[in-house]
Design a protein around this motif. Structure first.
Motif, PDB file in Angstrom:
ATOM      1  N   VAL A 166       0.867  -1.173   0.000  1.00  0.00           N
ATOM      2  CA  VAL A 166       0.000   0.000   0.000  1.00  0.00           C
ATOM      3  C   VAL A 166       0.907   1.227   0.000  1.00  0.00           C
ATOM      4  CG1 VAL A 166      -1.874  -1.183   1.197  1.00  0.00           C
ATOM      5  CG2 VAL A 166      -0.143   0.050   2.525  1.00  0.00           C
ATOM      6  N   PHE A 167       0.334   2.406  -0.297  1.00  0.00           N
ATOM      7  CA  PHE A 167       1.159   3.575  -0.571  1.00  0.00           C
ATOM      8  C   PHE A 167       0.669   4.789   0.211  1.00  0.00           C
ATOM      9  CE2 PHE A 167       1.425   0.560  -3.951  1.00  0.00           C
ATOM     10  CZ  PHE A 167       2.753   0.561  -4.314  1.00  0.00           C
ATOM     11  N   VAL A 168       1.644   5.530   0.775  1.00  0.00           N
ATOM     12  CA  VAL A 168       1.332   6.679   1.621  1.00  0.00           C
ATOM     13  C   VAL A 168       2.214   7.847   1.176  1.00  0.00           C
ATOM     14  CG1 VAL A 168       1.226   7.561   3.977  1.00  0.00           C
ATOM     15  CG2 VAL A 168       0.829   5.110   3.540  1.00  0.00           C
ATOM     16  N   SER A 169       1.619   9.033   1.083  1.00  0.00           N
ATOM     17  CA  SER A 169       2.370  10.235   0.709  1.00  0.00           C
ATOM     18  C   SER A 169       1.835  11.428   1.490  1.00  0.00           C
ATOM     19  CB  SER A 169       2.226  10.504  -0.801  1.00  0.00           C
ATOM     20  OG  SER A 169       2.756  11.765  -1.143  1.00  0.00           O
ATOM     21  N   SER A 203       1.301  14.174   0.374  1.00  0.00           N
ATOM     22  CA  SER A 203       0.370  14.866  -0.525  1.00  0.00           C
ATOM     23  C   SER A 203      -0.834  14.011  -0.885  1.00  0.00           C
ATOM     24  CB  SER A 203       1.100  15.259  -1.823  1.00  0.00           C
ATOM     25  OG  SER A 203       1.545  14.103  -2.521  1.00  0.00           O
ATOM     26  N   GLY A 204      -0.931  12.826  -0.268  1.00  0.00           N
ATOM     27  CA  GLY A 204      -2.019  11.908  -0.609  1.00  0.00           C
ATOM     28  C   GLY A 204      -3.353  12.339  -0.054  1.00  0.00           C
ATOM     29  N   SER A 205      -4.398  11.771  -0.637  1.00  0.00           N
ATOM     30  CA  SER A 205      -5.751  12.067  -0.164  1.00  0.00           C
ATOM     31  C   SER A 205      -6.672  10.869  -0.302  1.00  0.00           C
ATOM     32  CB  SER A 205      -6.348  13.254  -0.947  1.00  0.00           C
ATOM     33  OG  SER A 205      -6.397  12.959  -2.334  1.00  0.00           O
ATOM     34  N   GLY A 206      -6.162   9.786  -0.855  1.00  0.00           N
ATOM     35  CA  GLY A 206      -7.006   8.614  -1.070  1.00  0.00           C
ATOM     36  C   GLY A 206      -7.236   7.835   0.208  1.00  0.00           C
ATOM     37  N   SER A 207      -8.194   6.962   0.168  1.00  0.00           N
ATOM     38  CA  SER A 207      -8.494   6.131   1.332  1.00  0.00           C
ATOM     39  C   SER A 207      -8.104   4.678   1.100  1.00  0.00           C
ATOM     40  CB  SER A 207      -9.998   6.206   1.661  1.00  0.00           C
ATOM     41  OG  SER A 207     -10.771   5.775   0.545  1.00  0.00           O
ATOM     42  N   ALA A 208      -7.910   4.295  -0.186  1.00  0.00           N
ATOM     43  CA  ALA A 208      -7.541   2.912  -0.489  1.00  0.00           C
ATOM     44  C   ALA A 208      -6.028   2.713  -0.439  1.00  0.00           C
ATOM     45  CB  ALA A 208      -8.061   2.520  -1.868  1.00  0.00           C
ATOM     46  N   CYS A 209      -5.268   3.828  -0.399  1.00  0.00           N
ATOM     47  CA  CYS A 209      -3.808   3.781  -0.297  1.00  0.00           C
ATOM     48  C   CYS A 209      -3.183   3.029  -1.477  1.00  0.00           C
ATOM     49  CB  CYS A 209      -3.375   3.138   1.021  1.00  0.00           C
ATOM     50  SG  CYS A 209      -4.066   3.929   2.497  1.00  0.00           S
ATOM     51  N   THR A 210      -3.600   3.384  -2.683  1.00  0.00           N
ATOM     52  CA  THR A 210      -3.085   2.733  -3.887  1.00  0.00           C
ATOM     53  C   THR A 210      -1.924   3.542  -4.465  1.00  0.00           C
ATOM     54  OG1 THR A 210      -4.621   3.913  -5.334  1.00  0.00           O
ATOM     55  CG2 THR A 210      -5.369   1.811  -4.405  1.00  0.00           C
ATOM     56  N   LYS A 243      -3.084  -4.192   6.589  1.00  0.00           N
ATOM     57  CA  LYS A 243      -3.593  -5.291   7.412  1.00  0.00           C
ATOM     58  C   LYS A 243      -4.923  -5.804   6.873  1.00  0.00           C
ATOM     59  CE  LYS A 243      -5.204  -6.332  12.092  1.00  0.00           C
ATOM     60  NZ  LYS A 243      -6.612  -6.587  11.699  1.00  0.00           N
ATOM     61  N   ASN A 244      -5.828  -4.905   6.533  1.00  0.00           N
ATOM     62  CA  ASN A 244      -7.150  -5.308   6.060  1.00  0.00           C
ATOM     63  C   ASN A 244      -7.094  -5.994   4.697  1.00  0.00           C
ATOM     64  OD1 ASN A 244      -8.277  -4.243   8.378  1.00  0.00           O
ATOM     65  ND2 ASN A 244      -8.831  -2.282   7.432  1.00  0.00           N
ATOM     66  N   ALA A 245      -6.101  -5.615   3.879  1.00  0.00           N
ATOM     67  CA  ALA A 245      -5.995  -6.189   2.532  1.00  0.00           C
ATOM     68  C   ALA A 245      -5.071  -7.402   2.484  1.00  0.00           C
ATOM     69  CB  ALA A 245      -5.500  -5.125   1.548  1.00  0.00           C
ATOM     70  N   GLY A 246      -4.479  -7.750   3.621  1.00  0.00           N
ATOM     71  CA  GLY A 246      -3.580  -8.896   3.643  1.00  0.00           C
ATOM     72  C   GLY A 246      -2.258  -8.620   2.952  1.00  0.00           C
ATOM     73  N   LYS A 247      -1.844  -7.343   2.942  1.00  0.00           N
ATOM     74  CA  LYS A 247      -0.569  -6.980   2.322  1.00  0.00           C
ATOM     75  C   LYS A 247       0.485  -6.756   3.398  1.00  0.00           C
ATOM     76  CE  LYS A 247      -2.835  -5.072  -1.760  1.00  0.00           C
ATOM     77  NZ  LYS A 247      -2.909  -3.963  -2.746  1.00  0.00           N
ATOM     78  N   THR A 248       1.760  -6.779   2.971  1.00  0.00           N
ATOM     79  CA  THR A 248       2.828  -6.768   3.973  1.00  0.00           C
ATOM     80  C   THR A 248       3.822  -5.620   3.816  1.00  0.00           C
ATOM     81  OG1 THR A 248       4.201  -8.229   2.601  1.00  0.00           O
ATOM     82  CG2 THR A 248       2.733  -9.279   4.205  1.00  0.00           C
ATOM     83  N   ILE A 249       3.622  -4.724   2.842  1.00  0.00           N
ATOM     84  CA  ILE A 249       4.555  -3.619   2.638  1.00  0.00           C
ATOM     85  C   ILE A 249       3.787  -2.303   2.634  1.00  0.00           C
ATOM     86  CG2 ILE A 249       6.342  -2.621   1.155  1.00  0.00           C
ATOM     87  CD1 ILE A 249       6.706  -5.362  -0.117  1.00  0.00           C
ATOM     88  N   VAL A 250       4.313  -1.308   3.360  1.00  0.00           N
ATOM     89  CA  VAL A 250       3.769   0.039   3.339  1.00  0.00           C
ATOM     90  C   VAL A 250       4.858   0.950   2.755  1.00  0.00           C
ATOM     91  CG1 VAL A 250       2.815   1.945   4.675  1.00  0.00           C
ATOM     92  CG2 VAL A 250       2.325  -0.426   5.352  1.00  0.00           C
ATOM     93  N   TYR A 251       4.612   1.502   1.565  1.00  0.00           N
ATOM     94  CA  TYR A 251       5.572   2.393   0.920  1.00  0.00           C
ATOM     95  C   TYR A 251       5.290   3.836   1.313  1.00  0.00           C
ATOM     96  CZ  TYR A 251       6.811  -1.528  -2.145  1.00  0.00           C
ATOM     97  OH  TYR A 251       7.231  -2.735  -2.637  1.00  0.00           O
ATOM     98  N   LEU A 252       6.340   4.548   1.737  1.00  0.00           N
ATOM     99  CA  LEU A 252       6.183   5.942   2.133  1.00  0.00           C
ATOM    100  C   LEU A 252       6.923   6.853   1.161  1.00  0.00           C
ATOM    101  CD1 LEU A 252       6.722   5.847   6.012  1.00  0.00           C
ATOM    102  CD2 LEU A 252       4.644   5.378   4.688  1.00  0.00           C
TER     103      LEU A 252
END
Length: 267
Positions: free
Chosen positions: A159-162, A164-171, A187-196
């Motif tokens: 998932v992706f975080v910035s 300048s982001g504004s989304g809720s799905a963190c794509t 956690k909810n999507a069963g993914k294991t990486i958070v990109y910042l």
């Protein structure tokens, strides 16, 4: 006299190719024509071309081998073995060739015999394209400035975080703006990486659940793309504890890996 060998009118037969019949001590034999040699050497039964014959190259019964790779036929030139390679292939090495190489794509003979491509930079492998050495990035990496290979973000498992982001799905194309939101989305999507995305996140991140995650900072988000190209050592993502707190991240019982992150207090 080959026409009267051992008796009048008893001519020696002319039955040996590339030779002339002769009579020696009243016995018929033969003499090889110029540029031909008797074979076998000790008791010749024929005459062979040791200069051009690939089965008698330089010596009686010395057979030239075919190519170890590529397609072609063995050949003999000036009593030395060589190769007649198929169209588009080159006999390599130049002296004493053993293979028929495609010099437009062969990593060991790129452009000409013996020109070896490599080494490639980290996370890449050498290539030979149109007779020119180069490199290509390994799977999971992308080209940076034409000189190196940097990781590609794993959109399937991340998932992706910035800031300048504004989304809720963190794509990738619509990142969320909160690291906390990113960890929950992962956690909810069963993914294991958070990109910042590089920048500062002023929040307290509470990892209060059992999980195995990696938070990867130092990425650059631009026009829907994520990369670490040109980021350097000063491109860290910074998580700053909110005012009045000295805790930027509170860990639960899970396993967390922090990669290219700076942790700061408000001051």
């Amino acid at each position: 006299n080959a026409n009267d060998c051992s008796g009048c009118g008893l001519a020696c037969p002319n039955n040996v190719q590339n030779a002339q019949p002769t009579c020696v001590s009243s016995a018929c034999t033969f003499t090889c024509n110029g540029n031909f040699a008797g074979c076998p050497t000790a008791a010749p039964t024929g005459c062979v071309d040791e200069v051009h014959d690939a089965t008698n190259c330089g010596a009686c019964n010395k057979t030239c081998p075919g190519p170890t790779s590529g397609t072609g036929q063995p050949a003999c030139v000036a009593s030395a073995c060589t190769l007649n390679c198929s169209a588009g292939l080159t006999a390599c090495p130049v002296v004493g060739p053993t293979e028929c190489a495609n010099t437009t794509t062969d990593l060991s003979n790129c452009g000409s015999c013996g020109d070896v491509c490599g080494p490639a930079p980290a996370n890449a492998h050498p290539t030979c394209v149109a007779s020119m050495c180069g490199f290509a990035c390994d799977p999971g990496f992308q080209l940076c400035n034409g000189t190196s290979c940097v990781p590609v973000a794993d959109g399937t498992n991340g998932v992706f975080v910035s800031p300048s982001g504004s989304g809720s799905a963190c794509t990738e194309t619509a990142p969320c703006s909160s690291v906390q939101a990113g960890t929950v989305a992962a956690k909810n999507a069963g993914k294991t990486i958070v990109y910042l995305d590089k920048g500062t996140y002023s929040e307290q991140v509470v990892l209060g659940y059992t999980a195995t995650f990696t938070i990867k900072g130092g990425w650059t988000f631009s026009a829907g793309n994520w990369t670490t190209c040109n980021n350097g050592l000063n491109s860290s993502s910074i998580i700053t504890a909110p005012a009045g707190s000295y805790e930027a991240i509170i860990f639960g019982s899970g396993t967390w890996t922090l990669d290219t992150l700076s942790i700061a207090e408000p001051n």
